[in-house]
Design an enzyme around this catalytic site. Structure first.
Site, short mmCIF file in Angstrom:
data_model
loop_
_atom_site.label_atom_id
_atom_site.label_comp_id
_atom_site.label_asym_id
_atom_site.label_seq_id
_atom_site.Cartn_x
_atom_site.Cartn_y
_atom_site.Cartn_z
N GLY A 59 6.23 -14.22 5.71
CA GLY A 59 7.65 -14.54 5.65
C GLY A 59 8.46 -13.59 4.80
O GLY A 59 9.68 -13.68 4.77
N ASP A 61 10.26 -10.16 3.98
CA ASP A 61 10.75 -9.01 4.75
C ASP A 61 10.43 -7.71 4.02
O ASP A 61 9.85 -6.81 4.61
CB ASP A 61 12.26 -9.14 4.96
CG ASP A 61 12.59 -10.39 5.77
OD1 ASP A 61 11.83 -10.69 6.70
OD2 ASP A 61 13.58 -11.06 5.45
N HIS A 84 14.60 11.67 -1.77
CA HIS A 84 14.62 11.87 -0.32
C HIS A 84 14.89 10.55 0.37
O HIS A 84 14.96 9.50 -0.29
CB HIS A 84 13.32 12.51 0.18
CG HIS A 84 12.09 11.69 -0.05
ND1 HIS A 84 11.49 11.58 -1.27
CD2 HIS A 84 11.36 10.92 0.79
CE1 HIS A 84 10.42 10.80 -1.18
NE2 HIS A 84 10.32 10.38 0.06
N HIS A 151 8.43 17.96 2.59
CA HIS A 151 7.88 16.61 2.76
C HIS A 151 8.02 16.23 4.23
O HIS A 151 8.42 17.07 5.04
CB HIS A 151 8.64 15.67 1.81
CG HIS A 151 8.15 14.26 1.77
ND1 HIS A 151 6.82 13.93 1.80
CD2 HIS A 151 8.82 13.07 1.66
CE1 HIS A 151 6.70 12.61 1.75
NE2 HIS A 151 7.89 12.07 1.65
N ASP A 173 8.20 12.82 -3.66
CA ASP A 173 7.12 13.05 -2.69
C ASP A 173 7.20 14.51 -2.27
O ASP A 173 8.29 15.02 -2.00
CB ASP A 173 7.33 12.20 -1.44
CG ASP A 173 6.95 10.74 -1.66
OD1 ASP A 173 6.37 10.43 -2.72
OD2 ASP A 173 7.23 9.92 -0.77
N ASP A 205 3.35 13.41 -7.50
CA ASP A 205 2.96 12.58 -6.35
C ASP A 205 1.43 12.48 -6.23
O ASP A 205 0.75 13.48 -6.08
CB ASP A 205 3.56 13.26 -5.10
CG ASP A 205 3.24 12.56 -3.79
OD1 ASP A 205 2.61 11.49 -3.82
OD2 ASP A 205 3.64 13.10 -2.74
N GLY A 376 2.48 14.02 4.79
CA GLY A 376 3.66 14.55 4.11
C GLY A 376 3.42 14.78 2.63
O GLY A 376 4.37 15.09 1.90
N HIS A 377 2.18 14.62 2.19
CA HIS A 377 1.92 14.67 0.74
C HIS A 377 0.91 15.75 0.38
O HIS A 377 0.02 16.08 1.16
CB HIS A 377 1.38 13.31 0.27
CG HIS A 377 2.35 12.19 0.52
ND1 HIS A 377 3.30 11.83 -0.39
CD2 HIS A 377 2.52 11.39 1.60
CE1 HIS A 377 4.02 10.83 0.12
NE2 HIS A 377 3.56 10.54 1.32
N ASP A 452 13.58 -12.46 1.40
CA ASP A 452 13.11 -13.39 2.41
C ASP A 452 14.35 -13.84 3.17
O ASP A 452 15.10 -14.67 2.68
CB ASP A 452 12.44 -14.56 1.65
CG ASP A 452 11.94 -15.64 2.59
OD1 ASP A 452 12.12 -15.50 3.81
OD2 ASP A 452 11.37 -16.62 2.10
ZN LIG Z 1 8.44 10.05 1.20
#
Ligand SMILES: [Zn+2]
Length: 561
Positions: A59, A61, A84, A151, A173, A205, A376-377, A452
């Site tokens: 439940g 979000d 970003h 990234h 990141d 990161d 992407g890392h 929620d």
């Molecule tokens: Zn990212």
């Protein structure tokens, strides 16, 4: 490396000339990244992201960082820097701006465009300060300098923070793709220059700190994506993150080269690609992207659809196609390309979608059977490279689960950072930089805040426990009419059960037990409705457990007769 101190208390006031760093999210988890810097009485925030719920959080979000620790000091916040435009870095911004709307948002052009679109949905008009790599801007006692990083979304920035307490470099990141589509590489010259100046604290990161080698270049996906477009007999349906502009650029390039037209499907995909195109981050040849209505009239082998749902999200376009709950019907000979990562925790949902798509006749190409995704890392090779280049005095690994943070810290030590200078912190830990040294000085609240539906923070851990219990065990409601004089049942109780195996006679056996409990209560002079309800709940609970090792939620209601 510093260890966890379970007895940590609220940190003392920050000594003059010190810098305090508190991550309110992103440590010990992948998501809801948020770091608060305090210096000379002012606060600077870097990123406010959200975390997506797991199956044991029904439940919910999204999950936000807990703002409690800064709520009384919102007037001291000089700016929010957004490194970003990913949700786990910007998704929480609307919720803090609801509490103070005029905090300046500082970020690159694309990042601000993404957050702006999101804030419009929340009817918030932000104060924004657009920056790009190389820019220097001061906010209160914080001197900021921005550096390009590479990234899985364009226009990402690292931020250097100069204060009287020292120089901090926060990578956000990042990775070190040497051949990115936009030719905008991580500014290693800038990293080295800051290293020369002397980086007192390096936040970096950790996501791929356990992955050996170097993350491969986005450009290396060309052959696999090209093959899909060259060989697909009918439609090509591509699913990716709605923010992965470069991946979608590759798809558009191949679609164009192979004579297909493209339509974007799904609200976030349409919106983000519109923004990216308008701002010049997505290069769309004239006539390539068309309306769904135009696309439907074309032969199947000239069609390409680009949609969301690569993580198996139930409401996204791809899942709905898999469930036959979308206007786009998957048919025999369609090719579905999942050009994205498989985020841990989403595996079951994704494989369910892949299976369903296959059942309808689609050929599904994904990272498990073709080279259609790169991370992407930064991997180990890139992280070590950065440590050697920057030679920081102190290191605080960020963005990762505990094992990632630990692995990243170990890499720093291997490159020569003193173990005492590597601080593995948890969300809420106050890390103080004073006279060039780091120290954990305390802990502030940093729990999960659940969104929620329309409520923020209304649902608690206890509510989630109830929901899990309801899902697993069901619910039994007992309505008992009790004679106020005798304290005994005035008539047989009513039972209502959901999700609990029962028939008409199941609850007959529990009635004598309730009667017995009430008799005992009457004897002992216990009479209030609340106490009687507790007694009934206990009697029914013990019975359910003895009978079938079940623990349904029991809701007793006592009515005085
Ligand atoms: Zn990212």
């Amino acid at each position: 490396m510093s260890r966890t101190h379970p007895e940590l208390r609220t940190p003392p006031p920050l000594p003059d000339g010190g810098l305090r760093v508190i991550a309110l999210g992103g440590l010990g988890e992948i998501g809801r990244n948020m770091t608060v810097f305090e210096h000379a009485g002012k606060l600077l925030i870097v990123d406010i992201g959200v975390l997506f719920p797991e199956e044991h959080q029904p439940g919910v979000d999204v999950i936000l960082p807990d703002f409690t620790a800064i709520r009384d000091r919102l007037d001291d916040v000089v700016a929010i820097v957004l490194t970003h435009g990913h949700e786990d870095h910007i998704g929480g911004v609307p919720y803090l701006l609801r509490e103070r709307a005029d905090i300046p948002l500082v970020g690159s052009k694309l990042t601000l465009a993404f957050i702006d679109a999101k804030l419009k949905e929340h009817r918030i008009r932000p104060v924004t300060v657009e920056v790009s790599e190389g820019d220097r801007v001061d906010f209160g006692p914080f001197g900021l300098e921005f550096l390009a990083v590479n990234h899985s979304i364009p226009d990402a920035l690292a931020v250097a923070i100069r204060t009287a307490a020292g120089l901090v470099l926060h990578t956000g990141d990042f990775k070190m793709d040497q051949f990115p589509l936009d030719r905008r590489i991580t500014d290693l010259r800038g990293f080295a220059r800051l290293g020369e100046e002397g980086v007192d604290l390096f936040l970096t990161d950790s996501t791929n700190a356990e992955v050996p080698g170097f993350t491969t270049s986005e450009g290396e996906l060309v052959p696999a994506i090209e093959k899909v477009f060259r060989t697909a007999p009918r439609r090509v349906i591509v699913s990716s993150f709605a923010s992965h502009v470069h991946r979608i650029q590759q798809v558009l390039d191949q679609a164009h080269a192979h004579g297909r037209k493209v339509a974007f499907v799904g609200r976030s995909m349409v919106r983000n690609m519109g923004i990216a195109r308008d701002l010049g981050y997505l290069n769309v040849p004239d006539g390539l992207v068309v309306d769904m209505k135009v696309l439907e009239k074309l032969p199947a082998n000239q069609v390409c659809l680009v949609c969301t749902g690569s993580q198996g999200e139930p409401m996204a376009a791809l899942s709905r196609m898999a469930n036959r709950d979308h206007v786009i019907r998957i048919t025999e000979g369609d090719t579905v390309l999942l050009a994205s990562s498989l985020i841990p925790g989403n595996e079951n949902a994704i494989y369910r979608v892949i299976n369903e798509l296959t059942r309808w006749g689609a050929n599904v190409v994904h990272k498990g059977n073709a080279k259609v995704h790169v991370s992407g890392h930064a991997s180990v090779g890139e992280l070590v490279y950065c440590y050697n280049l920057v030679q920081p005095r102190n290191v605080m690994p960020v963005h990762g689960e505990w094992r990632h943070l630990r692995a990243n810290g170990d890499l720093a030590i291997r490159t020569g950072v003193h173990p005492k200078g590597v601080v593995i912190a948890e969300d809420g830990f106050a890390v103080d930089l004073l006279n060039g040294r780091v120290k954990i000085s305390g802990k502030v609240p940093a729990g999960n805040v659940y969104v929620d539906g329309e409520t923020v923070g209304g649902a608690t851990e206890a509510h989630l426990k109830d929901r899990r219990n309801l899902a697993e065990e069901g619910v039994v409601t007992v309505v008992a009419i009790v004679d106020a004089d005798t304290g005994m049942l005035a008539e047989p109780p009513d039972f209502l059960a959901r999700g609990f195996a029962h028939d008409e006679t199941t609850f007959d056996a529990v009635v004598p037990l309730i009667e017995k409990a009430l008799a005992k209560a009457a004897e002992e002079g216990v009479g209030g409705a609340t106490q009687l309800e507790q007694l009934i709940a206990r009697a029914v609970g013990q019975w359910a457990h003895r009978r079938g090792r079940r623990s349904p939620m029991i809701i007793p209601i006592v009515i005085d007769a």
